[in-house]
Scaffold this motif. Sequence first.
Motif, PDB file in Angstrom:
ATOM      1  N   TRP A 232       0.808  -1.221   0.000  1.00  0.00           N
ATOM      2  CA  TRP A 232       0.000   0.000   0.000  1.00  0.00           C
ATOM      3  C   TRP A 232       0.844   1.276   0.000  1.00  0.00           C
ATOM      4  O   TRP A 232       0.578   2.178  -0.808  1.00  0.00           O
ATOM      5  N   PRO A 233       1.858   1.417   0.851  1.00  0.00           N
ATOM      6  CA  PRO A 233       2.682   2.640   0.768  1.00  0.00           C
ATOM      7  C   PRO A 233       3.385   2.793  -0.571  1.00  0.00           C
ATOM      8  O   PRO A 233       3.596   3.918  -1.033  1.00  0.00           O
ATOM      9  N   SER A 234       3.734   1.667  -1.209  1.00  0.00           N
ATOM     10  CA  SER A 234       4.461   1.744  -2.480  1.00  0.00           C
ATOM     11  C   SER A 234       3.566   2.187  -3.633  1.00  0.00           C
ATOM     12  O   SER A 234       4.027   2.870  -4.553  1.00  0.00           O
ATOM     13  N   ILE A 235       2.293   1.799  -3.607  1.00  0.00           N
ATOM     14  CA  ILE A 235       1.390   2.127  -4.724  1.00  0.00           C
ATOM     15  C   ILE A 235       0.499   3.326  -4.402  1.00  0.00           C
ATOM     16  O   ILE A 235      -0.401   3.640  -5.189  1.00  0.00           O
ATOM     17  N   ARG A 236       0.751   4.008  -3.287  1.00  0.00           N
ATOM     18  CA  ARG A 236      -0.110   5.136  -2.918  1.00  0.00           C
ATOM     19  C   ARG A 236      -0.154   6.224  -3.985  1.00  0.00           C
ATOM     20  O   ARG A 236      -1.227   6.753  -4.276  1.00  0.00           O
ATOM     21  N   PRO A 237       0.975   6.602  -4.615  1.00  0.00           N
ATOM     22  CA  PRO A 237       0.873   7.598  -5.702  1.00  0.00           C
ATOM     23  C   PRO A 237      -0.002   7.123  -6.862  1.00  0.00           C
ATOM     24  O   PRO A 237      -0.748   7.919  -7.446  1.00  0.00           O
ATOM     25  N   VAL A 238       0.075   5.837  -7.194  1.00  0.00           N
ATOM     26  CA  VAL A 238      -0.757   5.296  -8.272  1.00  0.00           C
ATOM     27  C   VAL A 238      -2.223   5.309  -7.856  1.00  0.00           C
ATOM     28  O   VAL A 238      -3.111   5.616  -8.668  1.00  0.00           O
ATOM     29  N   VAL A 239      -2.492   5.003  -6.594  1.00  0.00           N
ATOM     30  CA  VAL A 239      -3.866   5.030  -6.091  1.00  0.00           C
ATOM     31  C   VAL A 239      -4.459   6.429  -6.209  1.00  0.00           C
ATOM     32  O   VAL A 239      -5.617   6.606  -6.596  1.00  0.00           O
ATOM     33  N   SER A 240      -3.664   7.449  -5.891  1.00  0.00           N
ATOM     34  CA  SER A 240      -4.145   8.830  -6.005  1.00  0.00           C
ATOM     35  C   SER A 240      -4.535   9.160  -7.438  1.00  0.00           C
ATOM     36  O   SER A 240      -5.579   9.777  -7.690  1.00  0.00           O
ATOM     37  N   VAL A 241      -3.711   8.745  -8.391  1.00  0.00           N
ATOM     38  CA  VAL A 241      -4.009   9.002  -9.798  1.00  0.00           C
ATOM     39  C   VAL A 241      -5.287   8.282 -10.215  1.00  0.00           C
ATOM     40  O   VAL A 241      -6.161   8.859 -10.897  1.00  0.00           O
ATOM     41  N   VAL A 242      -5.434   7.028  -9.811  1.00  0.00           N
ATOM     42  CA  VAL A 242      -6.609   6.239 -10.186  1.00  0.00           C
ATOM     43  C   VAL A 242      -7.882   6.874  -9.625  1.00  0.00           C
ATOM     44  O   VAL A 242      -8.901   6.994 -10.322  1.00  0.00           O
ATOM     45  N   ILE A 243      -7.846   7.289  -8.368  1.00  0.00           N
ATOM     46  CA  ILE A 243      -9.040   7.857  -7.741  1.00  0.00           C
ATOM     47  C   ILE A 243      -9.408   9.202  -8.365  1.00  0.00           C
ATOM     48  O   ILE A 243     -10.575   9.464  -8.675  1.00  0.00           O
ATOM     49  N   VAL A 244      -8.418  10.062  -8.565  1.00  0.00           N
ATOM     50  CA  VAL A 244      -8.704  11.379  -9.147  1.00  0.00           C
ATOM     51  C   VAL A 244      -9.272  11.233 -10.559  1.00  0.00           C
ATOM     52  O   VAL A 244     -10.304  11.839 -10.904  1.00  0.00           O
TER      53      VAL A 244
END
Length: 317
Positions: A232-244
């Motif tokens: 989860w900490p490693s993919i957090r930037p990708v998660v932000s992009v996906v959600i936005v």
Amino acid sequence: MTSANLRLAVAGDSIEGQGRRKTPRPRLLRRWTQWLFCLPAILFVAVFFGYPIVQNIVMSFQEYTTETFYTGEAPWVGLANYVTTLSSGLFTTTVVNTALFTVGSIVFQFTIGLALALFFKRNFPLSAILRSMLLLPWLLPLIASSAVWKWILDQESGVLNQFLGLFGIPAVPWLVSPGLALMGVIGVNIWLGIPFNVAILYSGLQAVPKELYEAGSLDGAVGWKAFRHITWPSIRPVVSVVIVLGVVYTLKVVDIILGLTGGGPANSTQTLATNAYNKSFVEFDFGQGAALSNILIVVSLVFAMVHLYISRREPAE
């Protein structure tokens, strides 16, 4: 120091000073060169994105109707379009429907997409073929997908109700009941959005170094602990992009809703985007349609800025 040495020292300082004064010229040249390379992109964005947005903002302050195309006259009405839109009884309904549609779609799209991305991270036979098949809903035209789903969810002859009938369940009015229509539309949008989440999250998972999991396993970080403290900490930037991107895309969904319900029944699936479409291309009140579109743009920008601000302030684990 002799007078000759003093003159040489002064001459050297003057030459060095001239050299220093000449250095900004290459820097200025490089700066202008960089801007020249960026100029085509700037012009493209200004012409194809900036101008329509500015024109839409101007139109929202005018009484812009079909007569305007013939007469060229669009009287200035100020904030009248916004006042009419915000005071309309339908506005509250569309805001609630938009919020439910967006939240319901994003939560399930992201959850299912992340689960599938984690599943496909493991190597097993036919995994590549299955991943490619998951992209099919994303590749199909949205209006075609909505037509197929409208047939599937039909109350009388739909495949889903026929399947439920095998277990003695009566036919469910998925798209014609005011209490169920929004749920049916959300379900279709979830199906259409899962491939995007799987593709982006899977690429993010592939970028996590395997050494982190090996080191974490030595400390007992396996299973859920490995996901919480490593994945989860490693993919957090990708998660932000996906959600936005998911929220911005979902807020402006029009074709799926129009293809399934047309905003009905009784405006139960009417959203800000579909209401803006109806105002502009059904009632031909382009001023109010532009006002609704601008409200939608502001909502998207506010969410994107707030989410990115919060995600940047989150402490790294």
